[in-house]
Design an enzyme around this catalytic site. Structure first.
Site, mmCIF file in Angstrom:
data_model
loop_
_atom_site.group_PDB
_atom_site.id
_atom_site.type_symbol
_atom_site.label_atom_id
_atom_site.label_comp_id
_atom_site.label_asym_id
_atom_site.label_seq_id
_atom_site.Cartn_x
_atom_site.Cartn_y
_atom_site.Cartn_z
ATOM 1 N N HIS A 115 97.831 50.911 -11.992
ATOM 2 C CA HIS A 115 96.392 50.891 -12.278
ATOM 3 C C HIS A 115 95.837 49.543 -11.800
ATOM 4 O O HIS A 115 96.550 48.540 -11.808
ATOM 5 C CB HIS A 115 96.233 51.019 -13.800
ATOM 6 C CG HIS A 115 94.832 51.199 -14.278
ATOM 7 N ND1 HIS A 115 93.952 50.152 -14.417
ATOM 8 C CD2 HIS A 115 94.158 52.308 -14.678
ATOM 9 C CE1 HIS A 115 92.799 50.606 -14.888
ATOM 10 N NE2 HIS A 115 92.898 51.913 -15.055
ATOM 11 N N LYS A 173 92.632 54.172 -26.208
ATOM 12 C CA LYS A 173 93.355 55.342 -25.675
ATOM 13 C C LYS A 173 94.310 55.913 -26.729
ATOM 14 O O LYS A 173 94.979 56.904 -26.481
ATOM 15 C CB LYS A 173 94.140 54.945 -24.425
ATOM 16 C CG LYS A 173 93.250 54.546 -23.246
ATOM 17 C CD LYS A 173 94.069 54.346 -22.006
ATOM 18 C CE LYS A 173 93.373 53.527 -20.958
ATOM 19 N NZ LYS A 173 92.298 54.231 -20.265
HETATM 20 N N1 PLP Z 1 96.762 50.760 -17.253
HETATM 21 C C1 PLP Z 1 96.702 52.092 -17.210
HETATM 22 C C2 PLP Z 1 97.921 52.871 -16.805
HETATM 23 C C3 PLP Z 1 95.522 52.759 -17.539
HETATM 24 O O1 PLP Z 1 95.479 54.093 -17.494
HETATM 25 C C4 PLP Z 1 94.393 51.983 -17.921
HETATM 26 C C5 PLP Z 1 93.105 52.653 -18.214
HETATM 27 O O2 PLP Z 1 92.816 53.717 -17.739
HETATM 28 C C6 PLP Z 1 94.516 50.589 -17.957
HETATM 29 C C7 PLP Z 1 95.711 50.016 -17.613
HETATM 30 C C8 PLP Z 1 93.357 49.729 -18.343
HETATM 31 O O3 PLP Z 1 92.961 49.959 -19.653
HETATM 32 P P1 PLP Z 1 91.553 49.434 -20.194
HETATM 33 O O4 PLP Z 1 90.510 49.877 -19.198
HETATM 34 O O5 PLP Z 1 91.418 50.093 -21.495
HETATM 35 O O6 PLP Z 1 91.636 47.960 -20.276
#
Ligand code: PLP
Length: 406
Positions: free
Chosen positions: A121, A225
């Site tokens: 991500h 989440k």
């Molecule tokens: N890592 C993964 C695998 C994710 O799916 C996400 C969000 O979709 C994130 C990191 C980042 O999370 P956040 O946007 O809640 O900080």
């Protein structure tokens, strides 16, 4: 076994109708829905206890401080951390990676290496790119093979004495891939002295995570989440590592002594939590941890596994539907999909007319989409309030949309 009809009763959002249909929410990968237990705890704090934490000597402040600090202990137990002081509250997983990259990378030497994977991500890419540019570090990416899993031989070939950080996703937000973290940590530690960081944004909501057993050094988590509110997350790290690291944000609450020309830092965890923390959100996260613990993370995991199996068979039977999904026996209930000749956004707009909420885009995994020659996919993710019927509705809606979009 999870009884979805009972769970759904706790989530007021499922009383809504969307475009005349019942809500089929399949976008928990982006954010989960919230149970009354979380919503009520937060409104109760605002109604009955609200006062800033760590500052007041009066009843309300000590009540909120107690509730806030209790969540640290709850989270410690939830992930089996060694000590509650190892739990640092952030505003989300993304902030966790920014905190770690800023604090760790300034102590690295020019030419040191950071290893990520091709399916990360953006939250686990951009902070490292920014730090790499600032401190002249190099980033390498572990290949993802045709079965949408990490190529472990490639990882082995990348590791060297220059590797200082390995940071990878625990459950992919597009393919559901579940890398064997224990095996990877063993390989990393045997070939380098790198710190191992786990992206737990999707993993922690769906599977029980034991940081001691995994042998990792840091874990980044998003509260929203895992049934918690927005604006709260956790970074766990081993205490001796936090003790040796510098804070990233300065301000109130993170200091011991302040002079006009210098300051000393408060002990961990406060050293990393400058300013008024999102204490009501943290208390909401505590209620989410209680909710998941009451169900039991083993049940949550089993539900994810059986729903994934059902959804996989259902979706694989749709002619012309391309699915990016881990081919391993174990994977998360996450399916990124594309249809030749139809844009993902158009598909998701069509699905919305059936009350089906899925996400369209690159899901913050743009380099990997580019590698697959896709600019976008639409993605369905299942969670504890989803059942087989939700995936039946999705599959029927996809088939109808395919006919209409042709
Ligand atoms: N890592 C993964 C695998 C994710 O799916 C996400 C969000 O979709 C994130 C990191 C980042 O999370 P956040 O946007 O809640 O900080």
């Amino acid at each position: 076994m999870i009884k979805v009809s009972d769970i759904k009763k706790d989530f007021p959002i499922f009383e809504r109708q969307i475009n005349g249909n019942k809500l089929t929410y399949l976008d928990s990968g982006a954010t989960s829905q919230k149970p009354n237990q979380v919503i009520d705890v937060m409104s109760d704090v605002y109604k009955n206890n609200n006062a800033n934490v760590h500052r007041g000597t009066y009843v309300l402040s000590s009540e909120t401080t107690g509730k806030y600090e209790d969540v640290r202990t709850k989270f410690q137990k939830f992930i089996n951390a060694y000590d509650s002081d190892e739990i640092i509250f952030t505003k989300g997983c993304t902030e966790g990676f920014n905190l770690l990259s800023n604090s760790i990378c300034k102590n690295l030497n020019q030419g040191d290496e950071i290893i990520l994977s091709e399916i990360e991500h953006h939250a686990n890419i951009i902070p490292w790119q920014m730090a790499a540019e600032k401190y002249n570090l190099n980033i390498k990416f572990i290949n993802v093979d045709e079965s949408f899993n990490l190529d472990i031989d490639h990882l082995k070939s990348l590791l060297s004495s220059k590797t200082k950080i390995v940071s990878i996703v625990g459950e992919s937000n597009i393919s559901g891939m579940l890398p064997d973290i224990k095996e990877i940590v063993t390989i990393v530690k045997s070939k380098s002295d790198a710190l191992f960081i786990l992206d737990g944004a999707q993993l922690v909501p769906h599977r029980s995570v034991d940081v001691q057993d995994l042998g990792i050094d840091f874990l980044c988590v998003s509260g929203h989440k895992m049934l918690g509110p927005t604006g709260i997350g956790v970074v766990w790290g081993r205490k001796e590592l936090w003790d040796s690291m510098d804070p990233v944000y300065g301000g109130g609450d993170m200091i011991e002594e302040v002079y006009y020309d210098k300051a000393t830092w408060a002990p961990v965890p406060h050293k990393f939590e400058a300013g008024t923390p999102p204490f009501v959100e943290a208390i909401g996260l505590g209620a989410a941890v209680d909710y998941l613990t009451n169900i039991s993370m083993n049940e949550v995991q089993q539900h994810s596994d059986s729903l994934r199996e059902y959804a996989k068979n259902k979706l694989e039977n749709i002619d012309g539907l391309n699915i990016i999904h881990s081919l391993s026996k174990n994977a998360g209930c996450t399916f990124a999909m594309s249809i030749e000749g139809a844009h993902a956004t158009d598909v998701s707009l069509m699905l919305d007319t059936y009350g089906v909420a899925v996400r369209a885009g690159h899901h913050c995994v743009q380099p990997f989409h580019r590698k697959l020659n896709l600019d976008a996919t639409f993605r369905a993710t299942g969670y504890i309030y989803n059942d087989e019927e939700d995936f039946d509705i999705l599959a029927n809606a996809i088939e109808d949309s395919m006919k209409m979009l042709k």
